[in-house]
Enzyme design. Structure first.
Site, PDB file in Angstrom:
ATOM      1  N   GLU A 108       0.820  -1.216   0.000  1.00  0.00           N
ATOM      2  CA  GLU A 108       0.000   0.000   0.000  1.00  0.00           C
ATOM      3  C   GLU A 108       0.853   1.264   0.000  1.00  0.00           C
ATOM      4  O   GLU A 108       0.338   2.360   0.173  1.00  0.00           O
ATOM      5  CB  GLU A 108      -0.923   0.009   1.236  1.00  0.00           C
ATOM      6  N   ARG A 160       2.153   1.972   4.611  1.00  0.00           N
ATOM      7  CA  ARG A 160       1.841   2.938   3.556  1.00  0.00           C
ATOM      8  C   ARG A 160       2.980   3.899   3.227  1.00  0.00           C
ATOM      9  O   ARG A 160       2.805   4.814   2.439  1.00  0.00           O
ATOM     10  CB  ARG A 160       0.527   3.652   3.877  1.00  0.00           C
ATOM     11  N   GLU A 222     -10.214  -2.715  15.971  1.00  0.00           N
ATOM     12  CA  GLU A 222     -11.075  -3.891  15.782  1.00  0.00           C
ATOM     13  C   GLU A 222     -10.924  -4.848  16.957  1.00  0.00           C
ATOM     14  O   GLU A 222     -11.812  -5.621  17.256  1.00  0.00           O
ATOM     15  CB  GLU A 222     -10.704  -4.621  14.480  1.00  0.00           C
ATOM     16  N   THR A 278      -8.584   4.963  16.655  1.00  0.00           N
ATOM     17  CA  THR A 278      -7.178   4.977  16.238  1.00  0.00           C
ATOM     18  C   THR A 278      -6.954   5.890  15.036  1.00  0.00           C
ATOM     19  O   THR A 278      -7.817   6.055  14.188  1.00  0.00           O
ATOM     20  CB  THR A 278      -6.697   3.556  15.909  1.00  0.00           C
ATOM     21  N   ASN A 298     -12.783   4.220  14.007  1.00  0.00           N
ATOM     22  CA  ASN A 298     -14.005   3.685  14.605  1.00  0.00           C
ATOM     23  C   ASN A 298     -13.823   3.339  16.080  1.00  0.00           C
ATOM     24  O   ASN A 298     -12.727   3.350  16.614  1.00  0.00           O
ATOM     25  CB  ASN A 298     -14.439   2.431  13.846  1.00  0.00           C
ATOM     26  N   ASP A 343     -18.333   1.045  11.937  1.00  0.00           N
ATOM     27  CA  ASP A 343     -16.926   1.102  11.501  1.00  0.00           C
ATOM     28  C   ASP A 343     -16.767   2.100  10.361  1.00  0.00           C
ATOM     29  O   ASP A 343     -16.020   1.867   9.413  1.00  0.00           O
ATOM     30  CB  ASP A 343     -16.407  -0.283  11.076  1.00  0.00           C
ATOM     31  N   LYS A 370     -15.564   6.778   5.017  1.00  0.00           N
ATOM     32  CA  LYS A 370     -16.273   5.547   4.659  1.00  0.00           C
ATOM     33  C   LYS A 370     -17.783   5.726   4.626  1.00  0.00           C
ATOM     34  O   LYS A 370     -18.476   5.001   3.927  1.00  0.00           O
ATOM     35  CB  LYS A 370     -15.941   4.462   5.690  1.00  0.00           C
ATOM     36  N   ASN A 432     -12.043   4.057   0.974  1.00  0.00           N
ATOM     37  CA  ASN A 432     -11.240   3.637   2.123  1.00  0.00           C
ATOM     38  C   ASN A 432      -9.927   4.420   2.175  1.00  0.00           C
ATOM     39  O   ASN A 432      -9.917   5.623   1.931  1.00  0.00           O
ATOM     40  CB  ASN A 432     -11.064   2.119   2.107  1.00  0.00           C
ATOM     41  N   TRP A 433      -8.817   3.770   2.479  1.00  0.00           N
ATOM     42  CA  TRP A 433      -7.546   4.501   2.679  1.00  0.00           C
ATOM     43  C   TRP A 433      -6.920   4.953   1.363  1.00  0.00           C
ATOM     44  O   TRP A 433      -6.009   5.794   1.377  1.00  0.00           O
ATOM     45  CB  TRP A 433      -6.523   3.614   3.419  1.00  0.00           C
ATOM     46  N   MET A 686      -0.742 -16.464  13.534  1.00  0.00           N
ATOM     47  CA  MET A 686      -2.091 -16.962  13.839  1.00  0.00           C
ATOM     48  C   MET A 686      -2.404 -16.716  15.318  1.00  0.00           C
ATOM     49  O   MET A 686      -1.541 -16.898  16.171  1.00  0.00           O
ATOM     50  CB  MET A 686      -2.155 -18.458  13.512  1.00  0.00           C
TER      51      MET A 686
HETATM   52 CA    CA Z   1     -11.883  -0.112  11.317  1.00  0.00          CA
END
Ligand code: CA
Length: 719
Positions: A108, A160, A222, A278, A298, A343, A370, A432-433, A686
């Protein structure tokens, strides 16, 4: 109506390389046997490093050959005055050089270009310095973030890009550090931890540097964190100031007056999960006003009923906040989505424009967050000037200009636990971003707009689980239908476009429709051109006046980053970083692309060719026999769509980044519990599921995955 897809931000897993050692933070590290920066054997060919300072960024138009800051200028317009490549000759554009990056995850980054040197990043926050004319590697730096941090990275382990100041470049790392590197050698100058390592923070955004301080936020809402943004002295790494975007526990006292103001808009015990908010991407700076504008994300959890049970606006969630650049003190805010429960965030690109409104010159700030509205705001005062829908919006009828607040539609907040609500935009956003661009020649803002619906419904059994996703939303309601025919019916709902928008009229000028959503960031140039990629791998140039496609090329992989343009020795180049991954690609069922991570650079008459893609036949081994009961499979599906889809794809169909569980080998199926219950993959990113899943849960998820494998295995690979 049946459902669609969802969200943003995910855990992961991965392999990847790297060597070297710990995190020293001083120049003394030069004597260590293994330095983290690896300089290539030959001496750098590019020009010497020159120091970046405020005057250079403020006067960026006097050196259009460079791209000194994330959005090129502090106003973040992503417009280049270069015009040697233009609408008349862009058809002759060809590849000048390419550079392969080993980390095959989402890409990104917006590169910086300073006097013939390019600085960019890949997944896992690895930094690359390249000769901008030839693509020759000058040095690389791997911050060696532990791969286990992937388990708390909501939206792939992306980055980014870097910032530049003095003779250094700065990168925020996925494990929450801010690292200063010598721009010439890549050696670490300082390395500071910006987060509480006990909480699930990550950094994916590019830093900005103002007034000698490097500014960086973070992500993690999140899972459950408290958002903030911090300034560090560019020379020393010493903290200069920090601004919290949501209040902490009032019993602990407030850090500043803004926290006291914000706390009045919260209820319950929000601080226990963290509140969210954030600052994971957008910033812009007005040096005349000395105002730094930040986009706040969010809530943690998304569902306000869980986060702040008695309601409230929950400042400064989903707000644009103006801070004093010198001190980080609060000046004003505008909240795009009061009491956000979808969100929706306000972390999308913030752009500063000076335009006439009603015949009067105004200092403006624009954003297309968003939630689907394009906002035009007076950046001196925070006054809302206009807000109009730039995509279909179901959650609000309009924004009332008298109050500055949205007029919400009935049931938009999905109040009935038994009546989930079909909603546009989704958590993926109307935008979005992906960076926007502005052309002063056309007066238009160009943005990657999209339509991705989502069904929102309450998680009736929500319970906070530290370190895991905590949304208060039931994703089993939002999953793609598992009947391929039903799923196919939804595809026409997914749309994406290059949208040209008039910020004065706050209305659409024209659109270029793309095959689907999640399209790339945009570059505008004085050559009357726009450059934009697609996740399908097309990188194209359009006429900025009307959207006519003038040139196109195939990148062999997804193109979602913001492109840049620059000059070396009087020749103009266009660069975009490409790769497969990022939030949508992880979730989007079966939307595969080749995971190649590259820097692609074009020039007029370029003749370089990309190597052929290895198109190995899809490997889809025969799944184990289907032995699960209907109840087990249903239980497994519920768990999968709560805990697994974020990385392994909706409806158990991965997007080509992380393993597609339908295609596991018999050996992997035999070792299933080792992966799920013994945390054997934690070092790969994970989550530690042993703490929240029982052996019966694990077996149920496996039965569901096996069922999906039987249902979706293509006929041509069946014996
Ligand atoms: Ca989010």
């Amino acid at each position: 109506m049946s459902v669609a897809w969802n969200l943003m931000r995910l855990p992961l897993m991965v392999l990847a390389v790297s060597l070297v050692m710990g995190c020293d933070s001083s120049e003394e590290t030069a004597e260590k046997p293994a330095e983290k920066a690896t300089e290539t054997a030959a001496a750098p060919a590019a020009a010497a490093v020159t120091k970046v300072d405020a005057a250079r960024i403020i006067n960026a138009d006097t050196e259009p050959q460079n791209w000194l800051s994330h959005g090129r200028t502090y106003s973040e317009q992503r417009y280049s005055p270069l015009d040697k490549i233009n609408a008349g000759n862009v058809s002759q554009l060809g590849l000048a050089w390419f550079y392969d990056m080993p980390e095959r995850r989402g890409i990104e980054a917006t590169p910086l270009v300073i006097d013939g040197r390019m600085y960019t990043t890949s997944a896992w926050s690895v930094v690359y310095a390249l000769d901008a004319k030839t693509g020759k590697e000058l040095w690389t730096y791997d911050p060696e973030a532990p791969k286990s941090v992937g388990s708390v990275a909501c939206c792939d382990v992306v980055n980014r890009g870097v910032a530049a100041w003095g003779d250094k470049v700065y990168v925020g790392t996925i494990d929450g550090r801010l690292v200063a590197l010598d721009a010439y050698s890549g050696k670490v100058a300082w390395d500071v931890n910006t987060v509480d390592p006990e909480r699930p923070y990550t950094i994916t955004g590019a830093p900005r540097v103002i007034k000698g301080n490097v500014i960086i936020g973070n992500g993690g809402a999140e899972l459950g964190v408290r958002g903030y943004i911090t300034a560090y002295n560019a020379e020393t790494g010493k903290q200069a100031w920090r601004f919290y975007t949501v209040p902490g526990n009032p019993a602990d006292g407030f850090e500043d007056k803004a926290q006291e103001l914000a706390a009045k808009t919260w209820t319950g015990e929000w601080w226990k999960i963290g509140g969210g908010g954030t600052v994971w991407d957008s910033m812009a700076y007005d040096p005349d006003l000395d105002l730094l504008y930040i986009g706040v994300g969010n809530g943690s959890p998304w569902n306000r009923d869980v986060r702040s049970p008695e309601g409230g606006d929950n400042l400064f969630l989903s707000s644009i906040v103006a801070l004093k650049g010198e001190t980080g003190e609060y000046v004003w805010h505008y909240q795009t989505t009061p009491g956000d429960t979808w969100d929706y965030t306000a972390t999308q690109h913030i752009m500063l424009l000076d335009l006439d409104i009603d015949g009067k010159p105004r200092k403006l700030l624009v954003q297309a967050p968003k939630n689907g509205f394009f906002y035009v705001i007076d950046r001196t005062t925070g006054e809302l000037i206009s807000a109009e829908k730039y995509v279909p919006v179901s959650w609000a009828e309009k924004v009332d200009l008298a109050t500055g607040r949205p007029v919400e539609t009935a049931n938009a907040r999905y109040p009935d636990p038994d009546k989930p609500q079909f909603t546009v935009p989704s958590a993926f956003g109307g935008h979005n971003w992906h960076p926007m661009a502005f052309s002063p020649k056309t007066g238009l803002v160009y943005l990657p707009a999209q339509e991705i619906p989502m069904i929102y419904g309450k998680d009736k059994t929500f319970e906070y689980k530290p370190g895991f996703w905590n949304l208060g939303i039931d994703f089993a309601l939002t999953s793609l239908p598992e009947d391929p025919a039903e799923a196919a019916k939804l595809l026409p709902l997914l749309k994406g476009r290059l949208l040209a928008w008039d910020p004065v009229k706050n209305a659409q000028a024209f659109v270029v429709e793309h095959p689907g959503p999640w399209n790339g960031g945009i570059l505008a140039t004085a050559g009357d051109l726009l450059f934009q990629g697609t996740p399908g791998g097309e990188f194209a140039a359009y006429n900025a006046a009307d959207g006519t496609k003038l040139w196109s090329s195939q990148a062999q992989t997804g193109v979602v980053s913001g492109p840049v343009t620059y000059e070396v020795d009087g020749e103009q180049y266009v660069t975009v970083t490409v790769g497969w991954g990022t939030a949508f690609s992880l979730v989007a069922a079966g939307a595969t692309q080749t995971p190649i991570s590259r820097v692609l650079t074009y020039k007029l008459g370029g003749t370089e060719k990309l190597p052929p893609v290895d198109v190995a036949a899809a490997d889809f081994p025969e799944p184990p026999a289907l032995t699960g009961t209907t109840e087990q499979i249903a239980h497994g599906r519920q768990l999968y769509l709560t805990r697994c889809f974020q990385c392994h794809g909706d409806a158990a169909m991965a997007g080509g980044v992380l393993p597609d569980l339908r295609k596991l080998s018999p050996e992997s199926h035999a070792a299933w519990d080792d992966f799920v219950l013994k945390d054997q993959m934690h070092d790969m990113g994970m989550p530690k599921f042993a703490s929240i899943l029982t052996p019966e849960d694990s077996a149920a998820i496996q039965h569901y995955v096996i069922k999906r494998a039987h249902d979706t295995r293509p006929a041509e690979v069946k014996q």
